[in-house]
Motif scaffolding. Structure first.
Motif, PDB file in Angstrom:
ATOM      1  N   GLU A   1      -4.335   5.898 -14.803  1.00  0.00           N
ATOM      2  CA  GLU A   1      -4.630   4.506 -15.092  1.00  0.00           C
ATOM      3  C   GLU A   1      -4.998   3.754 -13.820  1.00  0.00           C
ATOM      4  O   GLU A   1      -4.618   4.131 -12.724  1.00  0.00           O
ATOM      5  CB  GLU A   1      -3.420   3.806 -15.715  1.00  0.00           C
ATOM      6  N   CYS A   2      -5.675   2.643 -14.018  1.00  0.00           N
ATOM      7  CA  CYS A   2      -5.964   1.739 -12.913  1.00  0.00           C
ATOM      8  C   CYS A   2      -4.787   0.761 -12.808  1.00  0.00           C
ATOM      9  O   CYS A   2      -3.945   0.883 -11.936  1.00  0.00           O
ATOM     10  CB  CYS A   2      -7.280   1.021 -13.193  1.00  0.00           C
ATOM     11  N   THR A   3      -4.697  -0.192 -13.733  1.00  0.00           N
ATOM     12  CA  THR A   3      -3.533  -1.076 -13.787  1.00  0.00           C
ATOM     13  C   THR A   3      -2.355  -0.282 -14.336  1.00  0.00           C
ATOM     14  O   THR A   3      -2.484   0.392 -15.346  1.00  0.00           O
ATOM     15  CB  THR A   3      -3.816  -2.271 -14.720  1.00  0.00           C
TER      16      THR A   3
ATOM     17  N   GLU B   1      -6.475   3.251 -18.925  1.00  0.00           N
ATOM     18  CA  GLU B   1      -5.899   1.961 -18.494  1.00  0.00           C
ATOM     19  C   GLU B   1      -5.121   1.317 -19.601  1.00  0.00           C
ATOM     20  O   GLU B   1      -5.112   0.124 -19.678  1.00  0.00           O
ATOM     21  CB  GLU B   1      -6.969   0.998 -17.981  1.00  0.00           C
TER      22      GLU B   1
ATOM     23  N   HIS C   1      -4.224  -8.573 -20.621  1.00  0.00           N
ATOM     24  CA  HIS C   1      -3.620  -8.939 -19.333  1.00  0.00           C
ATOM     25  C   HIS C   1      -4.676  -9.412 -18.335  1.00  0.00           C
ATOM     26  O   HIS C   1      -4.362  -9.659 -17.177  1.00  0.00           O
ATOM     27  CB  HIS C   1      -2.794  -7.782 -18.757  1.00  0.00           C
TER      28      HIS C   1
ATOM     29  N   ALA D   1       0.783  -7.074 -17.384  1.00  0.00           N
ATOM     30  CA  ALA D   1       0.141  -5.758 -17.492  1.00  0.00           C
ATOM     31  C   ALA D   1       1.168  -4.750 -18.000  1.00  0.00           C
ATOM     32  O   ALA D   1       2.299  -4.760 -17.554  1.00  0.00           O
ATOM     33  CB  ALA D   1      -0.393  -5.324 -16.136  1.00  0.00           C
ATOM     34  N   LEU D   2       0.820  -3.825 -18.889  1.00  0.00           N
ATOM     35  CA  LEU D   2      -0.439  -3.714 -19.592  1.00  0.00           C
ATOM     36  C   LEU D   2      -0.302  -4.205 -21.020  1.00  0.00           C
ATOM     37  O   LEU D   2       0.674  -3.875 -21.682  1.00  0.00           O
ATOM     38  CB  LEU D   2      -0.859  -2.237 -19.693  1.00  0.00           C
TER      39      LEU D   2
END
Lengths: 339, 339
Positions: A209-211, B9, B159, B166-167
């Motif tokens: 994942e990024c976030t 993500e 988010h 997040a997330l």
């Protein structure tokens, strides 16, 4: 090192194409699957479904899994792994997935012996310790993980045995550099130009994942507050409850235990007065009634011997009296005309 | 329908192999990548890095992306998509990824026109609305999403514009059945034998992860408590702040605006007294100093014209005076000898 990586739950499985593939000039990450032979890994027939899902996502198809049969203790043996390796055909086998313990039954595979097989054939050894990794904190159960230090990668969920809220999960690599190579990529607005040594703080390079939630914080805080020994007691209590439930099931003429539990998972079925041919349907029906009623919660699992009910002892408020109540409750639910 | 799916993500990209591939007898999920031709999708050169990462994970390699150049407004045009399609060579193109808005600049692609291209060629249309999807709640900005209703799949992060922690993210499919087909699989201890109609409650069939946080609850609660109109005001205020920052940058002789912001993302760079050839290094240095100092936070992004600073207006406590302070702060940081 050519790298194939996908993490699940969110990071359940991690695979690498070992260096020898790179030496042959095949880099699946950059060149794609078509640049080399079909790939496969050896998993037990009891492996978590996320392994097969991960391989299909990576374009390996059904044949990406070479399923090795489990033994009487529901473990993947080195002999079964060797036999599976011989069934590869045109597929290049790149790894072995061992369980510690397995999701279906909580069985712990013989990790040292599987590491020997992996070493002998130059394979990546991945240990799915999502469920059982927490026994590392128990003085009495730690030995079940013997050999895990030889794994190339380990997945571990703290939300299984260690009472963390879902999700708190980690992929741990034996060689640090592998964590940076799985998703080697550029993204100018995120990734600074830095070598791995300089960007240990940049998790975006090392996670799918990024976030991402800072899930490690919950575990770190809990370990700092309660201490490792306290978590060891939690893990031991769960195993003790599982032993109690297994003993009650084994002693009851109207229930059947699938296997002695190695950790906190107990698989069993209700025999009642049904014929052997009706056992699966009977226990599926029981499971459905449990869910619909809501007094207890239980899942089912398909083992070589049939469909079994599966109880995972995780709640620290569970007492022995609850185990008796569960069995009585199942007996009551199985009556044709319920009150 | 043969299906290829990966969400990121945790669910950034979702692709399907359209039915015509199935009609040709190619099912990549079951048979693996080798059973068919190399696959590719058309993305803009500005697309989020997770798209390329996703395709590499799926074994498509670098060639899984056919990058179409963006226009002067940083948008993917139908003409560029058609040109990219002509560059496929031996690759089977199965989809187009549009942005609404793009992560780099917040630009909104012309969705209706891209949907026309997708329809004409039988391609899957995926819209990455992770950042910009929230404008759907703004009366004045909603029109930027015109055509999104024709997408086969949309990714949306609450988010980003909607102040959720997040997330909180969703993949939305136009045809409900696709949500069930992405990971078609068996796992007896989890998945009841049920048709999609009967198992809408069983998220495990429709998400990459097995254990998953109930992230929808946070958004649902916030929408119920504050109402949609309130969130529309939040989104409008963020866009207004972005317009103010852009105007200040455009009016300042020592700064340069990359493009007029379409949403809450402003890309700009400090000119100072450096030569054109030093601009990238100068702004990279500025970004590094901002991060190290910690008074403000800013990221950088590589655009066709060079390296730019990128400010995303998301904090509801940000005021116009903070924007002036940011520019003054950057001027001060750029001085060779800082106090």
């Amino acid at each position: 090192v050519a790298v194939l990586g996908i993490h699940q739950e969110p990071e359940k499985a991690a695979f690498y194409v070992p260096e020898y593939l790179h030496d042959e000039g095949f880099d699946v990450w950059k060149q794609g699957a078509h640049a080399g032979p079909p790939l496969a890994v050896i998993v037990s027939t009891d492996a978590h479904y996320s392994i097969a899902r991960t391989l299909r996502i990576m374009g390996w198809g059904d044949r990406g899994v070479i399923a090795a049969p489990i033994d009487a203790h529901h473990r993947l043996t080195p002999e079964a792994a060797e036999t599976a390796l011989g069934q590869a055909g045109d597929r290049r086998v790149i790894g072995i997935v061992a369980a510690a313990g397995s999701t279906a039954t909580g069985a712990f595979d013989p990790l040292h012996e599987l590491a020997d097989v992996a070493e002998r054939h130059g394979l990546w050894l991945h240990v799915d310790a999502a469920h059982g990794g927490g026994v590392a904190l128990s003085e009495t159960q730690r030995s079940k993980l013997r050999g895990i230090e030889r794994a190339d990668s380990v997945v571990w969920d703290a939300h299984k045995l260690l009472m963390m809220p879902a999700l708190v999960t980690a992929v741990i690599y034996r060689r640090e550099a592998h964590a940076y190579e799985a998703f080697a990529q550029q993204a100018s607005y995120l990734f600074a130009d830095a070598t791995p040594d300089q960007s240990w703080w940049d998790l975006g390079q090392r996670t799918l994942e990024c976030t991402k939630r800072a899930m490690a914080l919950e575990l770190w805080s809990a370990l700092r507050t309660q201490g490792e020994a306290w978590f060891g007691e939690v893990v031991d209590r769960q195993a003790e409850l599982a032993r109690q439930l297994a003993a009650k099931v084994a002693a009851a003429p109207d229930f059947e235990l699938a296997l002695m539990p190695e950790s906190n998972i107990v698989c069993f079925r209700h025999l009642g007065s049904v014929t052997p041919g009706e056992l699966d349907a009977h226990n599926r029906m029981l499971r459905k009634r449990v869910i619909e009623d809501g007094t207890f919660y239980i899942v089912g699992t398909q083992l070589p011997g049939g469909f079994y009910l599966r109880s995972t002892l995780m709640n620290p408020l569970t007492e022995e009296v609850d185990l008796d109540a569960l069995l009585d409750y199942l007996r009551e639910l199985s009556l044709p005309c319920r009150p």
